[in-house]
Design a protein around this motif. Structure first.
Motif, PDB file in Angstrom:
ATOM      1  N   ARG A   1       5.385  -9.694  -8.687  1.00  0.00           N
ATOM      2  CA  ARG A   1       5.822 -11.070  -8.470  1.00  0.00           C
ATOM      3  C   ARG A   1       7.012 -11.143  -7.529  1.00  0.00           C
ATOM      4  N   SER A   2       7.752 -10.066  -7.393  1.00  0.00           N
ATOM      5  CA  SER A   2       8.887  -9.989  -6.490  1.00  0.00           C
ATOM      6  C   SER A   2       8.694  -8.816  -5.547  1.00  0.00           C
ATOM      7  N   ALA A   3       9.026  -9.015  -4.281  1.00  0.00           N
ATOM      8  CA  ALA A   3       8.915  -7.934  -3.312  1.00  0.00           C
ATOM      9  C   ALA A   3       9.784  -6.744  -3.697  1.00  0.00           C
ATOM     10  N   LEU A   4      10.903  -6.990  -4.365  1.00  0.00           N
ATOM     11  CA  LEU A   4      11.790  -5.914  -4.778  1.00  0.00           C
ATOM     12  C   LEU A   4      11.175  -5.034  -5.857  1.00  0.00           C
ATOM     13  N   LEU A   5      10.139  -5.524  -6.547  1.00  0.00           N
ATOM     14  CA  LEU A   5       9.515  -4.773  -7.621  1.00  0.00           C
ATOM     15  C   LEU A   5       8.254  -4.049  -7.188  1.00  0.00           C
ATOM     16  N   VAL A   6       7.792  -4.263  -5.977  1.00  0.00           N
ATOM     17  CA  VAL A   6       6.609  -3.567  -5.497  1.00  0.00           C
ATOM     18  C   VAL A   6       6.872  -2.072  -5.489  1.00  0.00           C
ATOM     19  N   GLY A   7       5.936  -1.316  -6.063  1.00  0.00           N
ATOM     20  CA  GLY A   7       6.079   0.129  -6.128  1.00  0.00           C
ATOM     21  C   GLY A   7       6.674   0.655  -7.415  1.00  0.00           C
TER      22      GLY A   7
ATOM     23  N   THR B   1       4.926  -9.096   7.201  1.00  0.00           N
ATOM     24  CA  THR B   1       4.442  -7.742   6.940  1.00  0.00           C
ATOM     25  C   THR B   1       5.492  -6.726   7.346  1.00  0.00           C
ATOM     26  N   TYR B   2       5.392  -5.534   6.776  1.00  0.00           N
ATOM     27  CA  TYR B   2       6.333  -4.473   7.066  1.00  0.00           C
ATOM     28  C   TYR B   2       5.605  -3.148   6.921  1.00  0.00           C
ATOM     29  N   TYR B   3       5.912  -2.188   7.809  1.00  0.00           N
ATOM     30  CA  TYR B   3       5.200  -0.924   7.846  1.00  0.00           C
ATOM     31  C   TYR B   3       6.149   0.265   7.883  1.00  0.00           C
ATOM     32  N   ALA B   4       5.699   1.362   7.300  1.00  0.00           N
ATOM     33  CA  ALA B   4       6.414   2.611   7.460  1.00  0.00           C
ATOM     34  C   ALA B   4       6.336   3.061   8.916  1.00  0.00           C
ATOM     35  N   ASP B   5       7.377   3.757   9.379  1.00  0.00           N
ATOM     36  CA  ASP B   5       7.400   4.204  10.762  1.00  0.00           C
ATOM     37  C   ASP B   5       6.193   5.078  11.103  1.00  0.00           C
ATOM     38  N   SER B   6       5.703   5.833  10.138  1.00  0.00           N
ATOM     39  CA  SER B   6       4.620   6.760  10.388  1.00  0.00           C
ATOM     40  C   SER B   6       3.295   6.082  10.708  1.00  0.00           C
ATOM     41  N   VAL B   7       3.153   4.794  10.362  1.00  0.00           N
ATOM     42  CA  VAL B   7       1.888   4.101  10.575  1.00  0.00           C
ATOM     43  C   VAL B   7       2.011   2.900  11.490  1.00  0.00           C
ATOM     44  N   LYS B   8       3.210   2.564  11.934  1.00  0.00           N
ATOM     45  CA  LYS B   8       3.403   1.408  12.808  1.00  0.00           C
ATOM     46  C   LYS B   8       2.565   1.538  14.072  1.00  0.00           C
ATOM     47  N   GLY B   9       1.891   0.453  14.424  1.00  0.00           N
ATOM     48  CA  GLY B   9       1.036   0.433  15.589  1.00  0.00           C
ATOM     49  C   GLY B   9      -0.367   0.922  15.343  1.00  0.00           C
TER      50      GLY B   9
ATOM     51  N   TRP C   1       0.847  -1.182   0.000  1.00  0.00           N
ATOM     52  CA  TRP C   1       0.000   0.000   0.000  1.00  0.00           C
ATOM     53  C   TRP C   1       0.888   1.238   0.000  1.00  0.00           C
ATOM     54  N   PHE C   2       0.525   2.207  -0.818  1.00  0.00           N
ATOM     55  CA  PHE C   2       1.218   3.480  -0.917  1.00  0.00           C
ATOM     56  C   PHE C   2       0.195   4.600  -0.809  1.00  0.00           C
ATOM     57  N   ARG C   3       0.667   5.804  -0.528  1.00  0.00           N
ATOM     58  CA  ARG C   3      -0.234   6.948  -0.481  1.00  0.00           C
ATOM     59  C   ARG C   3       0.470   8.178  -1.027  1.00  0.00           C
ATOM     60  N   GLN C   4      -0.339   9.116  -1.514  1.00  0.00           N
ATOM     61  CA  GLN C   4       0.201  10.352  -2.050  1.00  0.00           C
ATOM     62  C   GLN C   4      -0.739  11.496  -1.713  1.00  0.00           C
ATOM     63  N   ALA C   5      -0.207  12.494  -1.030  1.00  0.00           N
ATOM     64  CA  ALA C   5      -0.940  13.696  -0.703  1.00  0.00           C
ATOM     65  C   ALA C   5      -0.608  14.779  -1.725  1.00  0.00           C
TER      66      ALA C   5
ATOM     67  N   PHE D   1       5.638   4.973   0.745  1.00  0.00           N
ATOM     68  CA  PHE D   1       5.315   3.613   1.138  1.00  0.00           C
ATOM     69  C   PHE D   1       4.556   3.613   2.455  1.00  0.00           C
ATOM     70  N   VAL D   2       3.574   2.718   2.559  1.00  0.00           N
ATOM     71  CA  VAL D   2       2.775   2.596   3.772  1.00  0.00           C
ATOM     72  C   VAL D   2       2.951   1.225   4.420  1.00  0.00           C
ATOM     73  N   ALA D   3       2.711   0.148   3.664  1.00  0.00           N
ATOM     74  CA  ALA D   3       2.747  -1.197   4.230  1.00  0.00           C
ATOM     75  C   ALA D   3       2.982  -2.215   3.130  1.00  0.00           C
ATOM     76  N   HIS D   4       3.497  -3.367   3.525  1.00  0.00           N
ATOM     77  CA  HIS D   4       3.820  -4.436   2.581  1.00  0.00           C
ATOM     78  C   HIS D   4       3.461  -5.781   3.188  1.00  0.00           C
ATOM     79  N   ILE D   5       3.037  -6.716   2.342  1.00  0.00           N
ATOM     80  CA  ILE D   5       2.740  -8.075   2.777  1.00  0.00           C
ATOM     81  C   ILE D   5       3.249  -9.046   1.721  1.00  0.00           C
ATOM     82  N   ASN D   6       3.841 -10.153   2.163  1.00  0.00           N
ATOM     83  CA  ASN D   6       4.361 -11.122   1.205  1.00  0.00           C
ATOM     84  C   ASN D   6       3.232 -11.982   0.645  1.00  0.00           C
TER      85      ASN D   6
END
Length: 123
Positions: A100-106, A58-66, A36-40, A47-52
């Motif tokens: 198909r690859s996590a490295l290509l997300v975004g 899963t992995y999250y940006a610091d701004s949204v963790k928790g 997930w990404f966002r743009q203001a 980047f916001v969050a990632h899931i395999n």
């Protein structure tokens, strides 16, 4: 590879919650990593969050963790973003992306993007 469609955005008061959905069609979705990404307005896409592919990592940006949680239901070809304790700075268009690859997300040419859904958080 796949077509993506986001939904669930809207207007919410600060401290409230929204659940975004990213529905996929086309090729088998279970093999794709999703982010997930966002743009203001006036800002770069972030980047916001990632899931395999299996949902086990899963992995999250610091701004949204928790506050945000990403999950997926491969049987329904859908990835979710649960957003809690929303803040005005979370206001943006939210996009999902699959590759198909996590490295290509975004990326643009090696991943699939949805059209986005607007999230507006008022103070």
């Amino acid at each position: 590879q796949v077509q993506l469609a986001e939904s669930g955005g809207g207007l919410v008061q600060a401290g409230g919650s929204l659940r975004l959905s990213c529905a996929a069609s086309g090729r088998t979705f279970s093999n794709y990593a999703v982010g997930w990404f966002r743009q203001a307005p006036g800002k770069e896409r972030e980047f916001v969050a990632h899931i395999n592919w299996s949902g086990s990592s899963t992995y999250y940006a610091d701004s949204v963790k928790g506050r945000f949680s990403i999950s997926r239901d491969n049987g329904e070809n859908t990835v979710f973003l649960q957003m809690n304790s929303l803040r005005p700075e979370d206001t943006a268009v939210y996009y999902c992306n699959a590759a198909r690859s996590a490295l290509l997300v975004g990326t643009d040419q090696h991943s699939s993007w949805g059209q986005g859904t607007q999230v507006t958080v008022s103070s």
